[in-house]
Design an enzyme around this catalytic site. Structure first.
Site, short mmCIF file in Angstrom:
data_model
loop_
_atom_site.label_atom_id
_atom_site.label_comp_id
_atom_site.label_asym_id
_atom_site.label_seq_id
_atom_site.Cartn_x
_atom_site.Cartn_y
_atom_site.Cartn_z
N HIS A 126 0.80 -1.23 0.00
CA HIS A 126 0.00 0.00 0.00
C HIS A 126 0.83 1.28 0.00
O HIS A 126 0.31 2.37 0.22
CB HIS A 126 -0.92 -0.04 1.23
CG HIS A 126 -2.21 0.66 1.02
ND1 HIS A 126 -2.59 1.74 1.79
CD2 HIS A 126 -3.20 0.45 0.14
CE1 HIS A 126 -3.78 2.15 1.39
NE2 HIS A 126 -4.17 1.39 0.39
N LYS A 128 2.73 4.51 -1.31
CA LYS A 128 2.59 5.47 -2.40
C LYS A 128 3.76 6.43 -2.25
O LYS A 128 3.70 7.41 -1.53
CB LYS A 128 1.27 6.26 -2.31
CG LYS A 128 0.05 5.41 -2.49
CD LYS A 128 -0.56 5.17 -1.16
CE LYS A 128 -1.90 4.47 -1.33
NZ LYS A 128 -2.50 4.20 -0.07
N ASP A 133 16.11 11.36 -7.61
CA ASP A 133 17.50 11.82 -7.49
C ASP A 133 18.02 11.72 -6.06
O ASP A 133 18.65 12.64 -5.53
CB ASP A 133 17.62 13.25 -8.02
CG ASP A 133 17.31 13.36 -9.50
OD1 ASP A 133 17.37 12.32 -10.20
OD2 ASP A 133 17.00 14.46 -9.97
#
Length: 189
Positions: A126, A128, A133
């Site tokens: 789950h 996100k 960089d």
């Protein structure tokens, strides 16, 4: 065994369960001092998808994505643009969501040469997260509740934090991304 003895045994089991469960966790990472800047955004009021796309478009070396669900065509196009300009792009996705969501962009990314791995060890992978960089002087870490979908951008109440220029925090997320990637399965169509 008497009812009273059974009751005592069950009581002890219930009392010990939190102790046993607590030992299954690794120690928490140490707190790190906050550096750089933090920008908060909230859907549906703010254009979180646009914020993500701008950040990906500014990537110069690497973009690591951890997605529960990735159906956003605009975000997929930003990842493809980054890949085309030589930025290393790698994606982790929840295996079950990818399989049951026809609009998943896993195939589009893979066909363009972007490696995608599927996480299947969890009920829900789950996370996100987008890491940009990380090994430069200007890392960007993006995380929050926002799924990388049209629905999240236009119909849900969501939040997102963009942390810029905080190498220590960003590298903690890179280490977590890499741990998940090692346990994931390479996506093949």
């Amino acid at each position: 065994m008497s009812v009273r003895a059974l009751h005592r045994a069950l009581l002890w089991l219930v009392m010990l369960t939190p102790i046993v469960s607590a030992h299954a966790f690794e120690p928490l990472p140490a707190p790190v001092a906050v550096r750089g800047t933090i920008q908060a955004a909230f859907a549906p009021w703010n254009d979180i998808e646009g914020l993500l796309i701008d950040a990906i478009d500014a990537a110069r070396k690497q973009v690591l994505v951890q997605a529960y669900l990735l159906t956003s065509k605009k975000m997929t196009q930003a990842l493809l643009r980054a890949h085309q300009r030589g930025v290393e792009v790698r994606v982790l996705m929840d295996a079950e969501q990818m399989e049951k969501t026809p609009a998943s962009q896993a195939l589009t990314l893979t066909e363009a040469g972007i490696p995608v791995w599927l996480e299947s060890e969890y009920q829900n992978a789950h996370n996100k997260v987008i890491i940009i960089d990380a090994h430069t002087s200007a890392p960007v870490l993006i995380t929050g509740s926002f799924n990388f979908t049209w629905t999240a951008a236009h119909k849900n109440a969501e939040n997102m934090l963009v942390v810029r220029d905080d190498p220590a925090l960003t590298l903690l997320y890179v280490a977590n991304w890499e741990r998940h990637q090692r346990a994931a399965i390479a996506y093949r169509r």
